[in-house]
Design a protein around this motif. Structure first.
Motif, mmCIF file in Angstrom:
data_model
loop_
_atom_site.group_PDB
_atom_site.id
_atom_site.type_symbol
_atom_site.label_atom_id
_atom_site.label_comp_id
_atom_site.label_asym_id
_atom_site.label_seq_id
_atom_site.Cartn_x
_atom_site.Cartn_y
_atom_site.Cartn_z
ATOM 1 N N LEU A 37 0.818 -1.200 0.000
ATOM 2 C CA LEU A 37 0.000 0.000 0.000
ATOM 3 C C LEU A 37 0.860 1.261 0.000
ATOM 4 C CD1 LEU A 37 -2.973 -0.771 2.374
ATOM 5 C CD2 LEU A 37 -3.047 -0.262 -0.048
ATOM 6 N N LEU A 38 1.975 1.212 0.709
ATOM 7 C CA LEU A 38 2.892 2.355 0.711
ATOM 8 C C LEU A 38 3.360 2.642 -0.706
ATOM 9 C CD1 LEU A 38 5.328 2.082 3.740
ATOM 10 C CD2 LEU A 38 3.876 3.989 3.132
ATOM 11 N N ALA A 39 3.738 1.562 -1.397
ATOM 12 C CA ALA A 39 4.213 1.754 -2.768
ATOM 13 C C ALA A 39 3.099 2.329 -3.632
ATOM 14 C CB ALA A 39 4.701 0.425 -3.333
ATOM 15 N N ARG A 40 1.887 1.807 -3.430
ATOM 16 C CA ARG A 40 0.770 2.282 -4.239
ATOM 17 C C ARG A 40 0.454 3.741 -3.961
ATOM 18 N NH1 ARG A 40 -4.507 -0.147 -5.761
ATOM 19 N NH2 ARG A 40 -5.275 0.730 -3.821
ATOM 20 N N SER A 41 0.550 4.131 -2.690
ATOM 21 C CA SER A 41 0.197 5.511 -2.379
ATOM 22 C C SER A 41 1.215 6.461 -2.959
ATOM 23 C CB SER A 41 0.063 5.697 -0.871
ATOM 24 O OG SER A 41 1.307 5.474 -0.259
ATOM 25 N N ALA A 42 2.468 6.006 -3.060
ATOM 26 C CA ALA A 42 3.469 6.841 -3.718
ATOM 27 C C ALA A 42 3.076 7.064 -5.169
ATOM 28 C CB ALA A 42 4.838 6.188 -3.622
ATOM 29 N N ALA A 43 2.452 6.045 -5.771
ATOM 30 C CA ALA A 43 2.059 6.169 -7.170
ATOM 31 C C ALA A 43 0.824 7.060 -7.329
ATOM 32 C CB ALA A 43 1.777 4.785 -7.745
ATOM 33 N N ARG A 44 0.061 7.219 -6.243
ATOM 34 C CA ARG A 44 -1.162 8.010 -6.378
ATOM 35 C C ARG A 44 -0.965 9.445 -5.925
ATOM 36 N NH1 ARG A 44 -5.615 4.438 -3.404
ATOM 37 N NH2 ARG A 44 -6.765 6.406 -3.463
ATOM 38 N N LYS A 45 0.276 9.866 -5.844
ATOM 39 C CA LYS A 45 0.545 11.178 -5.243
ATOM 40 C C LYS A 45 -0.145 12.310 -5.991
ATOM 41 C CE LYS A 45 4.777 11.275 -7.859
ATOM 42 N NZ LYS A 45 6.048 10.641 -7.949
ATOM 43 N N LYS A 46 -0.180 12.217 -7.328
ATOM 44 C CA LYS A 46 -0.781 13.321 -8.095
ATOM 45 C C LYS A 46 -2.229 13.502 -7.695
ATOM 46 C CE LYS A 46 1.959 13.783 -12.257
ATOM 47 N NZ LYS A 46 2.375 12.503 -12.811
ATOM 48 N N GLU A 47 -2.919 12.359 -7.561
ATOM 49 C CA GLU A 47 -4.344 12.443 -7.221
ATOM 50 C C GLU A 47 -4.529 13.072 -5.855
ATOM 51 O OE1 GLU A 47 -5.894 8.580 -6.537
ATOM 52 O OE2 GLU A 47 -7.344 9.458 -5.149
ATOM 53 N N ILE A 48 -3.668 12.707 -4.928
ATOM 54 C CA ILE A 48 -3.802 13.219 -3.564
ATOM 55 C C ILE A 48 -3.508 14.709 -3.529
ATOM 56 C CG2 ILE A 48 -2.797 13.098 -1.273
ATOM 57 C CD1 ILE A 48 -2.459 10.122 -1.715
ATOM 58 N N VAL A 49 -2.483 15.116 -4.249
ATOM 59 C CA VAL A 49 -2.152 16.546 -4.303
ATOM 60 C C VAL A 49 -3.332 17.333 -4.836
ATOM 61 C CG1 VAL A 49 -0.790 18.213 -5.585
ATOM 62 C CG2 VAL A 49 0.326 16.289 -4.485
ATOM 63 N N LEU A 50 -3.943 16.823 -5.880
ATOM 64 C CA LEU A 50 -5.084 17.504 -6.481
ATOM 65 C C LEU A 50 -6.222 17.643 -5.475
ATOM 66 C CD1 LEU A 50 -5.965 18.645 -9.221
ATOM 67 C CD2 LEU A 50 -7.068 16.473 -9.681
ATOM 68 N N ARG A 51 -6.511 16.536 -4.805
ATOM 69 C CA ARG A 51 -7.637 16.569 -3.869
ATOM 70 C C ARG A 51 -7.374 17.510 -2.710
ATOM 71 N NH1 ARG A 51 -9.541 10.599 -2.577
ATOM 72 N NH2 ARG A 51 -11.482 11.615 -2.028
ATOM 73 N N LEU A 52 -6.134 17.528 -2.228
ATOM 74 C CA LEU A 52 -5.820 18.439 -1.126
ATOM 75 C C LEU A 52 -5.958 19.883 -1.559
ATOM 76 C CD1 LEU A 52 -2.770 16.784 0.625
ATOM 77 C CD2 LEU A 52 -4.981 17.289 1.630
ATOM 78 N N SER A 53 -5.495 20.169 -2.779
ATOM 79 C CA SER A 53 -5.555 21.558 -3.218
ATOM 80 C C SER A 53 -6.971 21.987 -3.526
ATOM 81 C CB SER A 53 -4.650 21.765 -4.438
ATOM 82 O OG SER A 53 -5.052 20.893 -5.471
ATOM 83 N N LEU A 54 -7.866 21.027 -3.808
ATOM 84 C CA LEU A 54 -9.260 21.374 -4.035
ATOM 85 C C LEU A 54 -10.031 21.558 -2.741
ATOM 86 C CD1 LEU A 54 -10.341 19.217 -7.098
ATOM 87 C CD2 LEU A 54 -10.132 21.691 -6.953
ATOM 88 N N GLY A 55 -9.362 21.394 -1.627
ATOM 89 C CA GLY A 55 -10.005 21.717 -0.364
ATOM 90 C C GLY A 55 -10.368 20.532 0.509
ATOM 91 N N ALA A 56 -9.992 19.332 0.101
ATOM 92 C CA ALA A 56 -10.295 18.193 0.967
ATOM 93 C C ALA A 56 -9.467 18.280 2.240
ATOM 94 C CB ALA A 56 -9.994 16.892 0.231
ATOM 95 N N SER A 101 1.141 9.291 3.211
ATOM 96 C CA SER A 101 0.899 9.860 1.888
ATOM 97 C C SER A 101 0.251 11.227 1.969
ATOM 98 C CB SER A 101 0.024 8.919 1.068
ATOM 99 O OG SER A 101 -1.219 8.767 1.711
ATOM 100 N N THR A 102 -0.261 11.620 3.136
ATOM 101 C CA THR A 102 -0.918 12.925 3.187
ATOM 102 C C THR A 102 -0.090 13.961 3.934
ATOM 103 O OG1 THR A 102 -2.127 12.148 5.119
ATOM 104 C CG2 THR A 102 -3.253 12.030 2.998
ATOM 105 N N ARG A 103 1.144 13.621 4.201
ATOM 106 C CA ARG A 103 1.980 14.598 4.909
ATOM 107 C C ARG A 103 2.449 15.663 3.956
ATOM 108 N NH1 ARG A 103 6.282 11.554 8.278
ATOM 109 N NH2 ARG A 103 7.565 12.939 7.049
ATOM 110 N N PHE A 104 2.497 16.889 4.423
ATOM 111 C CA PHE A 104 2.785 17.997 3.517
ATOM 112 C C PHE A 104 4.199 17.962 2.967
ATOM 113 C CE2 PHE A 104 -0.696 20.382 2.556
ATOM 114 C CZ PHE A 104 -1.516 20.582 3.647
ATOM 115 N N GLU A 105 5.155 17.598 3.802
ATOM 116 C CA GLU A 105 6.534 17.575 3.289
ATOM 117 C C GLU A 105 6.632 16.562 2.176
ATOM 118 O OE1 GLU A 105 6.546 17.690 7.810
ATOM 119 O OE2 GLU A 105 5.397 16.873 6.137
#
Lengths: 113, 900
Positions: free
Chosen positions: B387-406, B485-489
């Motif tokens: 799952l760690l490896a997978r979440s690294a691969a989903r980083k773009k999606e997470i960045v997008l969602r965070l910036s949209l206000g999630a 995967s949701t840490r800001f750094e």
């Protein structure tokens, strides 16, 4: 009579909370009460009342319950929650501070600058 | 608003869905009507009023849309959103999902299987009235550390007649009865039960009636009560069974009723088919007055309001008078004194009594629970890495969602929902696997002599357990990837798109920790497996003092044919002669107790005139009656002197053959041949016996017990023969092939004798069944753990190599040899391995201590087992690392330098 004042943005929430704080009311009753205690000097868009009510309910500051209105009609009554009471106090406090600051700025004479 | 209406509106709000639409519609409509009514009141005509109300309100649909938007989404709705999203994500990566689900199914299934066994064997309450008020009555003797569960009939009668502590007491003893009319046995599981057995338990009849106290008086003719299962299987649940007779060990008993459905007795794992009163034991050849025959278990029901410590105190006071009234008269004064000092001991019996399958498998089951728990942890670690490896691969999606206000909490919740969904699917599959697995385990431990029946239905407790560990697993392997995967750094670093940044390094650090933990846990499991496997092989290869192969055992019972001693002796002689004459028989003999027969605690006091054994040695010897051919049939070596011969008859000097242990204890450093030994007991007579031979020690009860002092007396010199005996036949080929011939031979001498066949090899295997089980299961799970760890290690090493490809390219371009690159990679692995092995060794020292009692021939910190386990782990780990290491070596510097 002076023309009715338009509501400032963001103040409808405060007014609803105040209206409901006096006693539980249904939507139409809230409208009437605001008109009543403002002595009809405020113009309230009826269409923006209910979205505001639902938003306040979602945020947990008012709670609703179906009941019977004065003319034996089924109506949804809203009442203030404990959190809502606290929120009203905060809003009141902020409003006073804001109005003091704005009034102060607007009163400035050329000499004080 | 009172509490009830508040709860109602809250729960309604939580679950509102389509109702909200109609609610909203009704509310707005009601508003419009109220406004219209106000207008009508001031004189506006109706149609005009309605129109004006609607105009003032604004567009109804538009307002409704605004309302829907501002209402927001409820918790349940957002949870459902998360679930739908999670399912979509899982479907998008079928390979990962399949692997993860299968791994979890195996892990959770194994845990559920073992837990359901623990539940059935140790936790489930007896299906009787108020089981928590039942206590087992045992006693403590000065002779042993552990309390004794079995009591004599005289003691039972004393307790029954004189106790004032319980509202009711009962006693019972499990016994196998023979339904057949001579010839090979047709066994049925039965119990002797006192008259109050069913009444005190609160069991009701399913048909007819149950036992009463009037059925259980001395001199009774006996009645029988069927168990419900037996009624269904043997009599097809027919009413005609009541009133018919059942033939047990040659005697007929009328069936008076059937016990309640779902009740299968008070022995866990051994349901009863038929119950007869204790007084009927006299009919079947058992004396009810023997003060030293320990065969009954007792349970009492506490009086309402009493607690167990009060009852215990009272029973302690009653111990002296009750035991004092039934002291065995033929014991020595010292033994009688010890007997008088016995005290009753009470313990709760809501789940049945301690003994039987619970005693045998209680500890192993707990250890197995630990084993499968560790395997599940290792599996979860693997899934966490994935799952760690997978979440690294989903980083773009997470960045997008965070910036949209999630909110971060929302994202974490979504990832956790996905993990729990994964483990839920695994758990559902696991439950099916568990049912199959636990049934398999029960079949494995069922032997010919002791069939185990457990009701393995998935009850509420097992289901709750499965749900709990599924959720726990989901959180366990989901929380780390979710947080990380949701840490800001990590996110800002990941935005650069390069793997060789702080984010990547942090990821590989946590992955390495995970693998180190896996290595540690695997090592513990491997060490455990090694210990259990070696215990089993120790038992299988030890010198038992006899050769168990190709020996057919024939238990024979003439069942109170009322024969006198000479007639019995002649009968036995004829049978033995016939057996010896059969083709395919190498040798045959007769004895009272064959090795590994477990059960009869038949020991006597022994003394040597003029010699006192050192302190701490119990003056006990275990006896056996044998014919002259016994030692050669059993292949027990003779060490000194001679074995019995035809000249050792009833008229010649009483002789005895002793085993080496007895010789060493009572004749240290001397030759015991020709000396005399005194063994107490009426069957032997009071004269001292002359020792004519010394044989090698032979295991008596089971292979994992120590050798006991034993003595053998010739059958011809026994004063009162018993009606049951055993013939051992050493065969040239498979023992089973001779059964028909033996049956015919026995029948030609006495048609009504009942026969029971088994092989000594079967008994030897059965006696180490528990060790066999532990060896197989711990080996299997140890291997599984190793495989999972190897996979995890491979994954992490592959990732590390990918992380450092750029660096490797530079090194190679600057002239580094392939060998140094290999060393670089291996060093990474070595650090992880070393940390894991160290932690594992530390942990194993603490954990394997729990298994101390289950081991044979070695201690939990056996160095060679430890060394072997470490070696196996390191070998597999290095193999797993080698593949990515080779890939590192083959890196093309030009490609690597361009790689980002």
């Amino acid at each position: 009579m002076d023309k009715q004042l338009e509501l400032l943005q963001g103040t409808l929430d405060m007014l609803i909370l105040k209206a409901v704080s006096l006693s539980p009311l249904h939507g139409y009753g809230i409208l009437l009460r605001i008109q009543q205690i403002s002595k009809d000097r405020l113009e309230i868009q009826q269409g923006s009342l209910y979205p505001a009510l639902y938003r306040l309910e979602h945020q947990g500051w008012i709670a609703s319950e179906w009941g019977e209105s004065e003319n034996n009609r089924r109506a949804k009554y809203y009442r203030l929650t404990a959190a809502g009471r606290r929120r009203l106090k905060t809003e009141l406090h902020n409003w006073k501070r804001m109005s003091d600051v704005i009034a102060g700025i607007l009163r400035t004479t050329p000499e004080e600058v | 608003m009172n509490l009830w209406s508040r709860i109602r509106s809250w729960s309604r709000a939580l679950l509102r869905r389509s109702r909200t639409e109609t609610d909203m519609d009704a509310e707005l409509r009601s508003h419009l009507e109220s406004r219209a009514e106000d207008l009508i009141r001031i004189g506006v005509p109706r149609a005009e009023a309605l129109r004006r109300a609607r105009l003032e309100f604004g567009g109804l649909e538009r307002v409704k849309e605004e309302c829907r938007k501002s209402r927001g989404v409820t918790f349940v709705e957002s949870l459902l959103q998360d679930l739908r999203f999670g399912l979509r994500m899982l479907r998008k990566s079928p390979g990962f999902t399949t692997v993860a689900v299968l791994t979890l199914a195996l892990g959770i299934g194994a845990n559920t299987a073992i837990f359901s066994l623990i539940d059935a064997v140790m936790l489930r309450m007896l299906p009787v009235q108020n089981p928590e008020r039942l206590v087992q009555i045992r006693f403590k003797s000065l002779l042993s550390q552990d309390p004794m569960s079995s009591l004599t009939n005289p003691i039972w009668e004393q307790v029954r007649d004189h106790q004032d502590v319980f509202s009711g007491v009962f006693a019972w003893s499990p016994r196998t009865f023979d339904l057949a009319d001579g010839g090979e046995e047709n066994d049925i599981n039965g119990i002797y039960a006192s008259g109050d057995y069913f009444t005190v338990l609160g069991v009701r009849p399913a048909a007819g009636r149950l036992l009463t106290t009037s059925d259980d008086v001395r001199g009774c003719s006996g009645v029988a009560v069927l168990g419900y299962g037996s009624w269904q299987s043997r009599y097809a649940g027919a009413q005609s069974a009541i009133g018919s007779s059942i033939r047990l060990n040659g005697h007929y008993f009328p069936i008076v009723g059937v016990s309640q459905r779902g009740f299968s007795g008070t022995d866990v794992g051994r349901p009863f088919d038929v119950a007869i009163p204790i007084c009927a034991a006299a009919i079947l050849g058992r004396s009810l007055d023997m003060r030293d025959a320990w065969w009954l278990s007792m349970i009492g029901r506490l009086k309402p309001g009493a607690n167990i410590s009060q009852a215990q105190a009272r029973m302690k006071v009653l111990s002296a008078p009750l035991f004092g009234a039934v002291v065995p008269q033929d014991w020595s004064a010292k033994s009688q004194d010890i007997f008088r000092k016995n005290t009753f001991l009470l313990n709760p019996a809501s789940t049945g009594v301690f003994g039987g399958i619970r005693q045998q498998y209680g500890q192993p089951l707990k250890i197995l629970m630990l084993v499968v728990g560790l395997v599940l942890l290792i599996a979860c670690a693997n899934i966490a890495s994935l799952l760690l490896a997978r979440s690294a691969a989903r980083k773009k999606e997470i960045v997008l969602r965070l910036s949209l206000g999630a909110s971060r909490a929302r994202l974490i919740r979504q990832v956790l929902t996905e993990s729990i969904l994964l483990s839920a699917i695994g758990a559902i599959l696991g439950v099916f696997f568990a049912r199959w697995g636990s049934a398999l385990l029960v079949r494995f431990v069922s032997t010919n002599q002791g069939q185990v029946f457990l009701n393995l239905k998935t009850d509420a407790r097992v289901l709750a357990f499965t749900i709990a560990i599924a959720v726990l697993c989901g959180v366990l392997f989901g929380v780390l990837p979710a947080l990380r995967s949701t840490r800001f750094e990590a996110i800002s670093a990941m935005k650069e798109g390069s793997a060789q940044t702080a984010g990547g390094r942090a990821h590989s650090a946590s992955a390495r920790w995970i693998v180190a933990a896996q290595v540690a846990l695997s090592l513990i499991l491997l060490i455990g497996a090694g210990l259990f496997i070696r215990t089993f092989t120790n038992l299988m290869t030890l010198n038992a003092g006899f050769d168990p192969n190709n020996v057919l055992l024939t238990e024979m019972n003439v069942h109170s044919a009322g024969l006198s001693d000479p007639a019995l002796a002649s009968l036995y002689g004829q049978m033995l002669a016939k057996l010896q004459a059969l083709p395919g028989v190498v040798s045959a003999s007769q004895c009272l107790l064959y090795p590994l027969s477990s059960g009869d605690e038949w020991n006597f006091e022994v003394s040597v005139p003029g010699y006192k054994p050192p302190n701490g040695v119990e003056p006990l010897v275990y006896l056996n009656w044998v014919t002259p051919g016994y030692f050669s049939t059993m292949r027990t070596p003779l060490l000194e002197g001679r074995v019995f011969a035809a000249r050792d008859s009833a008229n010649s000097t009483p002789v005895v053959v002793i085993n080496q242990l007895l010789a060493n204890t009572y004749f240290p450093g001397q030759n015991p041949i020709g000396k005399h030994i005194q063994i107490g007991g009426p069957e032997i007579g009071d004269k001292p016996l002359e020792i004519i031979g010394v044989v090698q020690n032979a295991k008596r009860d089971s292979l994992d017990q120590d050798f006991l002092s034993a003595a053998y007396v010739p059958l011809a010199q026994i004063h009162s023969l018993r009606e049951d005996t055993t013939f051992e036949i050493r065969t040239a080929t498979t023992p089973g092939a001779l059964i028909p011939a033996v049956r015919d031979a026995m029948a030609s001498v006495n048609k009504s004798a009942s026969l029971g066949f088994s092989t000594l090899k079967q008994l030897a295997d059965d006696s180490v069944l528990q060790e066999h089980l532990m060896a197989v299961l711990s080996g299997f799970f140890g291997g599984l753990a190793l495989l999972l760890t190897a996979i995890g290690l491979y994954g992490v090493m592959a990732y590390v190599v990918t992380l450092r490809t750029h660096e490797i390219g530079i090194r190679m371009a600057l002239g580094a040899q392939k060998g140094s690159i290999l060393r670089l990679v291996m060093r990474e692995a070595a650090i992880v391995l070393a940390a894991g092995v160290a932690a594992g060794l530390l942990g194993s020292m603490w954990i394997t201590r729990l298994a101390r009692q289950l081991l044979f021939g070695l201690t939990p910190d056996d160095p060679s087992t430890l060394a072997f386990a470490v070696a196996a782990l390191v070998a597999v780990a290095l193999a797993a690392t080698y593949i990515p290491a080779r890939r590192a070596m083959r890196v093309d510097p030009m490609v690597a330098l361009r790689y980002e």
